[in-house]
Scaffold this motif. Sequence first.
Motif, PDB file in Angstrom:
ATOM      1  N   LEU A 139       0.856  -1.323  -0.127  1.00 42.62           N
ATOM      2  CA  LEU A 139       0.026   0.052   0.120  1.00 42.62           C
ATOM      3  C   LEU A 139       0.783   1.377  -0.008  1.00 42.62           C
ATOM      4  N   LEU A 140       2.059   1.270   0.745  1.00 42.01           N
ATOM      5  CA  LEU A 140       3.018   2.270   0.682  1.00 42.01           C
ATOM      6  C   LEU A 140       3.485   2.695  -0.654  1.00 42.01           C
ATOM      7  N   SER A 141       3.888   1.435  -1.481  1.00 40.42           N
ATOM      8  CA  SER A 141       4.618   1.586  -2.587  1.00 40.42           C
ATOM      9  C   SER A 141       3.417   2.204  -3.557  1.00 40.42           C
ATOM     10  N   VAL A 142       2.335   1.769  -3.628  1.00 37.60           N
ATOM     11  CA  VAL A 142       1.292   2.419  -4.674  1.00 37.60           C
ATOM     12  C   VAL A 142       0.808   3.865  -4.104  1.00 37.60           C
ATOM     13  N   GLY A 143       1.055   4.367  -2.921  1.00 38.96           N
ATOM     14  CA  GLY A 143       0.501   5.740  -2.251  1.00 38.96           C
ATOM     15  C   GLY A 143      -0.705   5.395  -1.874  1.00 38.96           C
ATOM     16  N   LEU A 144      -1.491   4.604  -1.415  1.00 43.24           N
ATOM     17  CA  LEU A 144      -2.453   4.430  -0.937  1.00 43.24           C
ATOM     18  C   LEU A 144      -2.545   4.746   0.565  1.00 43.24           C
ATOM     19  N   ILE A 145      -1.485   4.791   1.298  1.00 40.84           N
ATOM     20  CA  ILE A 145      -1.432   5.167   2.685  1.00 40.84           C
ATOM     21  C   ILE A 145      -0.201   5.819   2.907  1.00 40.84           C
ATOM     22  N   GLU A 146       0.079   6.675   3.664  1.00 39.41           N
ATOM     23  CA  GLU A 146       1.166   7.474   3.948  1.00 39.41           C
ATOM     24  C   GLU A 146       2.038   7.058   5.262  1.00 39.41           C
ATOM     25  N   GLN A 147       1.388   6.019   5.815  1.00 32.20           N
ATOM     26  CA  GLN A 147       2.316   5.377   6.937  1.00 32.20           C
ATOM     27  C   GLN A 147       1.743   4.133   7.193  1.00 32.20           C
ATOM     28  N   PRO A 148       2.537   3.164   7.755  1.00 39.68           N
ATOM     29  CA  PRO A 148       1.887   1.768   7.910  1.00 39.68           C
ATOM     30  C   PRO A 148       0.717   1.652   8.879  1.00 39.68           C
ATOM     31  N   VAL A 149      -0.140   0.995   8.605  1.00 44.57           N
ATOM     32  CA  VAL A 149      -1.439   0.768   9.494  1.00 44.57           C
ATOM     33  C   VAL A 149      -1.262  -0.198  10.337  1.00 44.57           C
ATOM     34  N   GLN A 150      -1.625  -0.412  11.706  1.00 38.55           N
ATOM     35  CA  GLN A 150      -1.769  -1.473  12.623  1.00 38.55           C
ATOM     36  C   GLN A 150      -3.141  -2.325  12.328  1.00 38.55           C
ATOM     37  N   TRP A 151      -3.113  -2.959  11.384  1.00 39.93           N
ATOM     38  CA  TRP A 151      -4.541  -3.751  11.018  1.00 39.93           C
ATOM     39  C   TRP A 151      -4.905  -4.767  12.167  1.00 39.93           C
ATOM     40  N   MET A 152      -4.000  -5.354  12.685  1.00 39.85           N
ATOM     41  CA  MET A 152      -4.393  -6.426  13.781  1.00 39.85           C
ATOM     42  C   MET A 152      -4.579  -5.719  15.103  1.00 39.85           C
ATOM     43  N   ALA A 153      -4.277  -4.317  15.318  1.00 36.29           N
ATOM     44  CA  ALA A 153      -4.640  -3.896  16.575  1.00 36.29           C
ATOM     45  C   ALA A 153      -5.847  -2.889  16.591  1.00 36.29           C
ATOM     46  N   LYS A 154      -6.798  -3.106  15.475  1.00 36.89           N
ATOM     47  CA  LYS A 154      -7.882  -2.192  15.407  1.00 36.89           C
ATOM     48  C   LYS A 154      -9.016  -3.141  15.145  1.00 36.89           C
ATOM     49  N   GLY A 155     -10.098  -2.864  16.218  1.00 42.32           N
ATOM     50  CA  GLY A 155     -11.081  -3.800  16.077  1.00 42.32           C
ATOM     51  C   GLY A 155     -12.004  -3.582  14.876  1.00 42.32           C
ATOM     52  N   GLU A 156     -12.061  -2.414  14.406  1.00 39.47           N
ATOM     53  CA  GLU A 156     -13.048  -2.144  13.357  1.00 39.47           C
ATOM     54  C   GLU A 156     -12.441  -2.910  11.802  1.00 39.47           C
ATOM     55  N   TYR A 157     -11.450  -3.276  11.960  1.00 43.14           N
ATOM     56  CA  TYR A 157     -10.762  -4.249  10.520  1.00 43.14           C
ATOM     57  C   TYR A 157     -10.856  -5.607  10.999  1.00 43.14           C
ATOM     58  N   PHE A 158     -11.214  -6.069  12.179  1.00 41.56           N
ATOM     59  CA  PHE A 158     -11.084  -7.453  12.459  1.00 41.56           C
ATOM     60  C   PHE A 158     -12.283  -8.433  11.782  1.00 41.56           C
ATOM     61  N   TRP A 159     -13.305  -7.950  11.636  1.00 38.86           N
ATOM     62  CA  TRP A 159     -14.353  -8.777  11.072  1.00 38.86           C
ATOM     63  C   TRP A 159     -13.818  -9.024   9.540  1.00 38.86           C
ATOM     64  N   GLY A 160     -13.437  -8.123   8.903  1.00 41.00           N
ATOM     65  CA  GLY A 160     -13.228  -8.030   7.422  1.00 41.00           C
ATOM     66  C   GLY A 160     -12.028  -8.903   7.334  1.00 41.00           C
ATOM     67  N   ILE A 161     -11.106  -8.826   8.364  1.00 35.41           N
ATOM     68  CA  ILE A 161      -9.756  -9.744   8.342  1.00 35.41           C
ATOM     69  C   ILE A 161     -10.014 -11.122   8.235  1.00 35.41           C
ATOM     70  N   VAL A 162     -10.910 -11.626   9.302  1.00 32.89           N
ATOM     71  CA  VAL A 162     -11.500 -12.841   9.650  1.00 32.89           C
ATOM     72  C   VAL A 162     -12.270 -13.345   8.343  1.00 32.89           C
ATOM     73  N   THR A 163     -13.053 -12.635   7.688  1.00 32.05           N
ATOM     74  CA  THR A 163     -13.821 -12.973   6.622  1.00 32.05           C
ATOM     75  C   THR A 163     -12.899 -13.168   5.166  1.00 32.05           C
ATOM     76  N   ALA A 164     -12.122 -12.224   4.796  1.00 37.37           N
ATOM     77  CA  ALA A 164     -10.984 -12.264   3.827  1.00 37.37           C
ATOM     78  C   ALA A 164     -10.305 -13.680   4.089  1.00 37.37           C
ATOM     79  N   SER A 165      -9.581 -13.863   5.323  1.00 38.82           N
ATOM     80  CA  SER A 165      -8.767 -14.891   5.601  1.00 38.82           C
ATOM     81  C   SER A 165      -9.572 -16.263   5.254  1.00 38.82           C
ATOM     82  N   ASP A 166     -10.776 -16.501   5.664  1.00 35.95           N
ATOM     83  CA  ASP A 166     -11.598 -17.379   5.536  1.00 35.95           C
ATOM     84  C   ASP A 166     -11.968 -17.697   4.091  1.00 35.95           C
ATOM     85  N   LEU A 167     -12.067 -16.731   3.409  1.00 28.31           N
ATOM     86  CA  LEU A 167     -12.570 -16.939   1.906  1.00 28.31           C
ATOM     87  C   LEU A 167     -11.157 -17.271   1.352  1.00 28.31           C
ATOM     88  N   TRP A 168     -10.214 -16.999   1.572  1.00 24.90           N
ATOM     89  CA  TRP A 168      -8.931 -17.281   0.736  1.00 24.90           C
ATOM     90  C   TRP A 168      -8.609 -18.799   0.964  1.00 24.90           C
TER      91      TRP A 168
END
Length: 298
Positions: A139-168
């Motif tokens: 994401l940093l390389s394509v300019g979508l974010i300016e600094q790293p995001v703590q994906w695993m430390a934010k509850g609002e991302y957790f449901w999406g992470i679980v769903t995407a992991s199960d889909l894969w």
Amino acid sequence: MENVFKNKYLYMMSLPFVVWVFVFQYIPIWGWTMAFQNFKPGRSFFEQQWVGFDHFATLFGDERFYLVLRNTLAMSFMGLVVGFTFPILFAVLLNELKNGLFKRFAQTVSYLPHFVSWVVVAGIVTKMLAVDGTFNQLLLSVGLIEQPVQWMAKGEYFWGIVTASDLWKELGWNSIIYLAAISGIDPELYEAARVDGAGRIRQIWHITLPGIRTTVTVLLIMSIGHLISIGFEKQFLLGNPLVQDYAMVLDLYALNYGLGMGRYSFGTAIGMFNSVVSVILLFAANGLFKRLTKESIM
């Protein structure tokens, strides 16, 4: 009775599976009596103290229960929508591939994650979503974010992470039954459609999808019946104290606040609630689809 004797060998082949279901699925229902007792290990059944619906009253009076129910329903619904539609789409796309070698390669690659344990998958996902992980770097390389995001430390991302992991993990495996259903469609229907000038999209819409409608309906009814029975492995392995309010589901709640604290009767009450709601959802979904589409599993 004549039909029974005629197919006696088929019945004999199915007998071990019937016994297995009875021993491991029906006999354990006797354990539901623990939900109405103040169960103490080491005491006989007749020495247990009966408390009626006290554990259910405690369950429904616990504010955390409704938080857990919210998480369970949210992840179940997301998993149902994503995990049910994408395998159908994937199976249809695979069916449209004309290169047999590439088709077999794509199928094999998509099946492989199913055989990887959730322990390994959770490690891969955690590593990829780390602050210095591959996903942040991309994401940093394509300019979508300016600094790293703590994906695993934010509850609002957790449901999406679980769903995407199960889909894969399960996409290829869940598509097998749809591929089998598609292979049973008469090829002459496609030939007739091509003669009439139908392109691939019209063939998919008017032949492929109607041809697997029964399979889709049956699996959807069964998926709705298991809407709140999603287990706890994904949430347990991907969760952490920072996202606990989003990761706790019913099975994990029963494990931590029931068995983990020695409250066996309370844990049984949670499991009983889970099973009863699943049965209600199954019959409700079956009745609805039977009325709307004339398809049923009962």
